[in-house]
Write a protein that holds these residues in place. Structure first.
Motif, PDB file in Angstrom:
ATOM      1  N   TRP A 126       0.813  -1.072  -0.138  1.00  0.00           N
ATOM      2  CA  TRP A 126       0.017   0.096   0.197  1.00  0.00           C
ATOM      3  C   TRP A 126       0.756   1.112   0.224  1.00  0.00           C
ATOM      4  CZ3 TRP A 126      -4.120  -1.050   4.514  1.00  0.00           C
ATOM      5  CH2 TRP A 126      -4.816  -2.208   4.125  1.00  0.00           C
ATOM      6  N   VAL A 127       2.004   1.132   0.427  1.00  0.00           N
ATOM      7  CA  VAL A 127       3.030   2.406   0.663  1.00  0.00           C
ATOM      8  C   VAL A 127       4.122   2.283  -0.140  1.00  0.00           C
ATOM      9  CG1 VAL A 127       1.975   2.779   3.124  1.00  0.00           C
ATOM     10  CG2 VAL A 127       3.973   1.507   2.791  1.00  0.00           C
ATOM     11  N   ASP A 128       4.471   1.508  -0.876  1.00  0.00           N
ATOM     12  CA  ASP A 128       5.869   1.305  -1.544  1.00  0.00           C
ATOM     13  C   ASP A 128       5.912   1.781  -2.795  1.00  0.00           C
ATOM     14  OD1 ASP A 128       4.471  -0.836  -2.969  1.00  0.00           O
ATOM     15  OD2 ASP A 128       5.607  -2.453  -2.376  1.00  0.00           O
ATOM     16  N   SER A 129       4.540   2.468  -3.195  1.00  0.00           N
ATOM     17  CA  SER A 129       4.512   3.022  -4.783  1.00  0.00           C
ATOM     18  C   SER A 129       4.505   2.166  -5.852  1.00  0.00           C
ATOM     19  CB  SER A 129       5.518   4.142  -4.753  1.00  0.00           C
ATOM     20  OG  SER A 129       6.885   3.619  -5.079  1.00  0.00           O
ATOM     21  N   SER A 130       4.308   0.830  -5.599  1.00  0.00           N
ATOM     22  CA  SER A 130       4.128  -0.121  -6.617  1.00  0.00           C
ATOM     23  C   SER A 130       2.740  -0.052  -7.225  1.00  0.00           C
ATOM     24  CB  SER A 130       4.535  -1.508  -6.131  1.00  0.00           C
ATOM     25  OG  SER A 130       3.765  -1.811  -5.088  1.00  0.00           O
ATOM     26  N   ARG A 131       1.711   0.759  -6.630  1.00  0.00           N
ATOM     27  CA  ARG A 131       0.360   0.268  -7.132  1.00  0.00           C
ATOM     28  C   ARG A 131      -0.131   2.000  -7.557  1.00  0.00           C
ATOM     29  NH1 ARG A 131      -1.835  -4.524  -5.647  1.00  0.00           N
ATOM     30  NH2 ARG A 131      -3.082  -3.853  -7.331  1.00  0.00           N
ATOM     31  N   PRO A 132      -1.124   2.028  -8.348  1.00  0.00           N
ATOM     32  CA  PRO A 132      -1.676   3.395  -8.731  1.00  0.00           C
ATOM     33  C   PRO A 132      -2.387   4.189  -7.728  1.00  0.00           C
ATOM     34  CG  PRO A 132      -2.219   1.635 -10.332  1.00  0.00           C
ATOM     35  CD  PRO A 132      -1.655   0.887  -9.178  1.00  0.00           C
ATOM     36  N   TYR A 133      -2.031   5.375  -7.813  1.00  0.00           N
ATOM     37  CA  TYR A 133      -2.769   6.198  -7.068  1.00  0.00           C
ATOM     38  C   TYR A 133      -3.210   7.513  -7.490  1.00  0.00           C
ATOM     39  CZ  TYR A 133       1.435   9.254  -6.497  1.00  0.00           C
ATOM     40  OH  TYR A 133       2.491  10.068  -6.586  1.00  0.00           O
ATOM     41  N   ALA A 134      -4.187   8.269  -6.974  1.00  0.00           N
ATOM     42  CA  ALA A 134      -4.617   9.388  -7.547  1.00  0.00           C
ATOM     43  C   ALA A 134      -5.279  10.419  -6.381  1.00  0.00           C
ATOM     44  CB  ALA A 134      -5.789   9.048  -8.610  1.00  0.00           C
ATOM     45  N   LEU A 135      -5.102  11.744  -6.712  1.00  0.00           N
ATOM     46  CA  LEU A 135      -5.643  12.587  -5.812  1.00  0.00           C
ATOM     47  C   LEU A 135      -7.020  12.704  -5.590  1.00  0.00           C
ATOM     48  CD1 LEU A 135      -4.826  15.213  -3.700  1.00  0.00           C
ATOM     49  CD2 LEU A 135      -4.934  16.477  -5.785  1.00  0.00           C
ATOM     50  N   ARG A 136      -7.798  12.529  -4.503  1.00  0.00           N
ATOM     51  CA  ARG A 136      -8.790  12.761  -4.309  1.00  0.00           C
ATOM     52  C   ARG A 136      -9.570  14.336  -4.342  1.00  0.00           C
ATOM     53  NH1 ARG A 136     -12.277  11.406   1.310  1.00  0.00           N
ATOM     54  NH2 ARG A 136     -14.202  11.583   0.650  1.00  0.00           N
ATOM     55  N   SER A 137     -10.418  14.257  -5.243  1.00  0.00           N
ATOM     56  CA  SER A 137     -10.966  15.790  -5.530  1.00  0.00           C
ATOM     57  C   SER A 137     -11.405  16.553  -4.207  1.00  0.00           C
ATOM     58  CB  SER A 137     -12.160  15.814  -6.611  1.00  0.00           C
ATOM     59  OG  SER A 137     -13.201  15.060  -5.824  1.00  0.00           O
ATOM     60  N   ASN A 138     -11.008  17.854  -4.042  1.00  0.00           N
ATOM     61  CA  ASN A 138     -11.446  18.630  -3.094  1.00  0.00           C
ATOM     62  C   ASN A 138     -10.839  18.024  -1.921  1.00  0.00           C
ATOM     63  OD1 ASN A 138     -12.990  20.465  -4.761  1.00  0.00           O
ATOM     64  ND2 ASN A 138     -14.604  19.026  -4.601  1.00  0.00           N
ATOM     65  N   SER A 139      -9.489  17.497  -1.931  1.00  0.00           N
ATOM     66  CA  SER A 139      -9.026  16.758  -0.690  1.00  0.00           C
ATOM     67  C   SER A 139      -7.355  16.747  -0.705  1.00  0.00           C
ATOM     68  CB  SER A 139      -9.477  15.405  -0.415  1.00  0.00           C
ATOM     69  OG  SER A 139      -9.099  14.864   0.560  1.00  0.00           O
ATOM     70  N   ASP A 140      -6.766  16.451   0.253  1.00  0.00           N
ATOM     71  CA  ASP A 140      -5.474  16.274   0.177  1.00  0.00           C
ATOM     72  C   ASP A 140      -5.272  14.913   0.355  1.00  0.00           C
ATOM     73  OD1 ASP A 140      -5.960  15.828   2.938  1.00  0.00           O
ATOM     74  OD2 ASP A 140      -4.306  17.007   3.556  1.00  0.00           O
ATOM     75  N   GLN A 141      -6.193  14.019   0.412  1.00  0.00           N
ATOM     76  CA  GLN A 141      -6.068  12.661   0.224  1.00  0.00           C
ATOM     77  C   GLN A 141      -5.699  12.009  -0.916  1.00  0.00           C
ATOM     78  OE1 GLN A 141      -9.108  11.051   2.847  1.00  0.00           O
ATOM     79  NE2 GLN A 141      -7.875  11.076   4.329  1.00  0.00           N
ATOM     80  N   TYR A 142      -4.915  10.834  -0.854  1.00  0.00           N
ATOM     81  CA  TYR A 142      -4.890  10.179  -2.251  1.00  0.00           C
ATOM     82  C   TYR A 142      -5.747   8.577  -2.269  1.00  0.00           C
ATOM     83  CZ  TYR A 142      -1.554  13.653  -3.858  1.00  0.00           C
ATOM     84  OH  TYR A 142      -1.119  14.827  -4.101  1.00  0.00           O
ATOM     85  N   MET A 143      -6.327   8.340  -3.187  1.00  0.00           N
ATOM     86  CA  MET A 143      -7.033   7.171  -3.349  1.00  0.00           C
ATOM     87  C   MET A 143      -6.297   6.148  -4.053  1.00  0.00           C
ATOM     88  SD  MET A 143     -10.588   8.602  -4.508  1.00  0.00           S
ATOM     89  CE  MET A 143     -10.043   9.477  -6.305  1.00  0.00           C
ATOM     90  N   GLN A 144      -6.655   4.776  -3.555  1.00  0.00           N
ATOM     91  CA  GLN A 144      -5.643   3.733  -4.509  1.00  0.00           C
ATOM     92  C   GLN A 144      -7.134   2.652  -4.746  1.00  0.00           C
ATOM     93  OE1 GLN A 144      -3.465   3.204  -0.645  1.00  0.00           O
ATOM     94  NE2 GLN A 144      -1.710   3.013  -2.151  1.00  0.00           N
ATOM     95  N   LEU A 145      -7.690   2.956  -5.729  1.00  0.00           N
ATOM     96  CA  LEU A 145      -9.008   2.158  -6.257  1.00  0.00           C
ATOM     97  C   LEU A 145      -8.517   0.683  -6.644  1.00  0.00           C
ATOM     98  CD1 LEU A 145     -10.497   4.875  -8.448  1.00  0.00           C
ATOM     99  CD2 LEU A 145     -11.049   4.489  -6.000  1.00  0.00           C
ATOM    100  N   GLU A 146      -7.299   0.567  -7.156  1.00  0.00           N
ATOM    101  CA  GLU A 146      -7.359  -0.906  -7.353  1.00  0.00           C
ATOM    102  C   GLU A 146      -6.843  -1.719  -6.352  1.00  0.00           C
ATOM    103  OE1 GLU A 146      -3.395  -2.386  -9.369  1.00  0.00           O
ATOM    104  OE2 GLU A 146      -4.650  -1.966 -10.992  1.00  0.00           O
ATOM    105  N   ILE A 147      -6.301  -1.018  -5.185  1.00  0.00           N
ATOM    106  CA  ILE A 147      -5.908  -2.026  -3.967  1.00  0.00           C
ATOM    107  C   ILE A 147      -7.243  -2.252  -3.182  1.00  0.00           C
ATOM    108  CG2 ILE A 147      -4.687  -1.881  -1.712  1.00  0.00           C
ATOM    109  CD1 ILE A 147      -2.645  -0.424  -3.107  1.00  0.00           C
ATOM    110  N   VAL A 148      -8.062  -1.202  -3.231  1.00  0.00           N
ATOM    111  CA  VAL A 148      -9.051  -1.304  -2.194  1.00  0.00           C
ATOM    112  C   VAL A 148     -10.121  -2.126  -2.900  1.00  0.00           C
ATOM    113  CG1 VAL A 148     -11.158  -0.095  -0.964  1.00  0.00           C
ATOM    114  CG2 VAL A 148      -8.933   1.206  -1.539  1.00  0.00           C
ATOM    115  N   SER A 149     -10.415  -2.310  -4.121  1.00  0.00           N
ATOM    116  CA  SER A 149     -11.108  -3.226  -4.942  1.00  0.00           C
ATOM    117  C   SER A 149     -10.865  -4.522  -4.516  1.00  0.00           C
ATOM    118  CB  SER A 149     -10.977  -2.895  -6.406  1.00  0.00           C
ATOM    119  OG  SER A 149     -12.239  -3.554  -7.091  1.00  0.00           O
ATOM    120  N   GLU A 150      -9.391  -4.678  -4.724  1.00  0.00           N
ATOM    121  CA  GLU A 150      -9.038  -6.238  -4.357  1.00  0.00           C
ATOM    122  C   GLU A 150      -9.193  -6.566  -3.094  1.00  0.00           C
ATOM    123  OE1 GLU A 150      -4.726  -6.099  -5.240  1.00  0.00           O
ATOM    124  OE2 GLU A 150      -5.261  -5.918  -7.656  1.00  0.00           O
TER     125      GLU A 150
END
Length: 401
Positions: free
Chosen positions: A154-178
């Motif tokens: 989740w943290v080693d930058s091996s998976r896609p991530y994207a900035l959540r709109s109107n937030s400073d958080q980043y989403m990891q849709l692929e990981i959460v779906s798995e």
């Protein structure tokens, strides 16, 4: 049954296997037949709610195939995937410490403790194995099991991530779906027993109150864009409902407080807490969110020191105590210690006893890992040389593979 990591011989002995730790196939038609052994077919009791008792301590037990299949062979925690392939079966020793954890699991079935618990101990002592065994028992006991077993990914930058709109958080849709897919496979019956209780709006989708958590999880799997919303709703409902107890188990839990390898849009390193998935789990390990019934249990990992925060490592492994004569300095040190106090309870996983080492060596002999008979001298040697550490003892008997 899992496939062996053995070499597959292509030639006169195509039904034979060379016992090595390498997952590959090579042409070994002229190799010495003495190096070939058949994979043993071991008859082992399966670890579940009925077999997890003191009468099975110091015995090797098979982890339920159905439970493991929900994890996916590529995502077994720690080194366990390679171990299981070498054994030819997913098996672990049921230790007295395991029995203690199972007893606590049963105790918290009616009322959860106020604080989370985290398994800690030296590298290779078996923290991931203990967490896996507890999760397996919980799944067979009717618990809702939310088990995250490879959080370094989740943290080693091996998976896609994207900035959540109107937030400073980043989403990891692929990981959460798995993660949701694994939760659904592991808890298919239990999820269908827990109603939503009220209409739930997730994105543009509306689930009526008569729907269950099974429908909610299925939505997150089918619609990855809603995976984070679904996972957060799952945690909110699961933590407050009282239909079934919940086990929230997170391996490599130190990653939740680490600095990730991801960078924000300004090319600044992201703390793990700014990853939306991690921020949804942190409150349960910091005492800000609790379960109504069940247990929040984690396990540390020292395998990748990049994601073990220094203050956590120092608090978990304090330097030897030295008397301080200066009272003012002693007060400062005490204040610093309190400031660094951890928000969870720590359960120490110790090294194996001589009896546990013997049980392990007997299993290695049955699995053809050790060819020679298991004697007191062999057990003593491996136990002493390995300092009772199961990973070091395993390395000692497989060093020639």
């Amino acid at each position: 049954m899992l496939a062996s990591t053995a070499f597959i011989k292509k030639g006169n002995l195509e039904d034979k296997r060379l016992r090595t730790g390498t997952a590959t196939s090579v042409n070994m038609a002229n190799a010495n037949q003495l190096y070939y052994t058949e994979l043993p077919k071991l008859e082992l009791p399966t670890l579940n709610a009925h077999t997890a008792g003191l009468e099975h301590t110091d015995k090797v037990m098979q982890i339920d195939d159905g439970f493991l299949s929900s994890l996916g062979e590529e995502h077994y925690p720690g080194n366990l995937g390679n171990d299981f392939k070498l054994f030819g079966t997913p098996a672990l020793l049921y230790r007295r410490f395991t029995a203690k954890l199972v007893s606590q699991l049963a105790q918290y079935a009616e009322k959860a403790p106020e604080r989370a618990s985290v398994l800690d101990g030296k590298n290779g002592v078996g923290k991931s194995a203990e967490l896996l065994k507890v999760a397996s028992v919980a799944a067979s006991s009717g618990y809702l099991v939310i088990y995250a077993h490879s959080t370094t990914r989740w943290v080693d930058s091996s998976r896609p991530y994207a900035l959540r709109s109107n937030s400073d958080q980043y989403m990891q849709l692929e990981i959460v779906s798995e993660l949701l897919r694994g939760i659904g496979a592991m808890n298919s019956e239990v999820l269908s027993q827990i109603p939503l209780g009220k209409d739930l709006v997730v994105g543009k989708k509306t689930l009526t109150a008569t729907k269950t958590l099974a429908d909610l999880v299925d939505l997150g799997v089918r619609t990855p864009a809603l995976a984070h919303n679904v996972f957060e709703a799952l945690l909110a409902i699961a933590s407050t409902q009282t239909n079934v107890p919940v086990l929230l188990a997170v391996d490599e839990v130190n990653t939740l407080w680490s600095t990730s390898n991801y960078r924000d849009h300004n090319d600044e390193i992201l703390p793990a807490s700014r990853l939306r998935l991690i921020s949804s789990l942190l409150p349960f390990f910091e005492g800000k969110s609790t379960l109504a019934k069940g247990w929040v249990l984690g396990a540390t990992s020292y395998s990748d020191t990049r994601f073990m925060p220094k203050n956590m490592r120092d608090t978990l492994n304090p330097a030897p105590k030295v008397p301080v004569a200066n009272r003012e300095l002693a007060k400062e040190l005490k204040a610093e210690k309190l400031q660094n106090a951890l928000p969870f309870s720590v359960l120490r996983v110790g090294t194996m006893s001589a009896m546990e080492a013997r049980a392990l060596m007997n299993f290695y002999h049955r699995a053809n890992i050790i060819a020679s008979p298991v004697t007191e001298a062999l057990v003593a040697k491996r136990w002493i040389v390995g300092s009772g550490n199961p990973r070091q003892m395993f390395a000692g008997v497989t060093s020639f593979f």
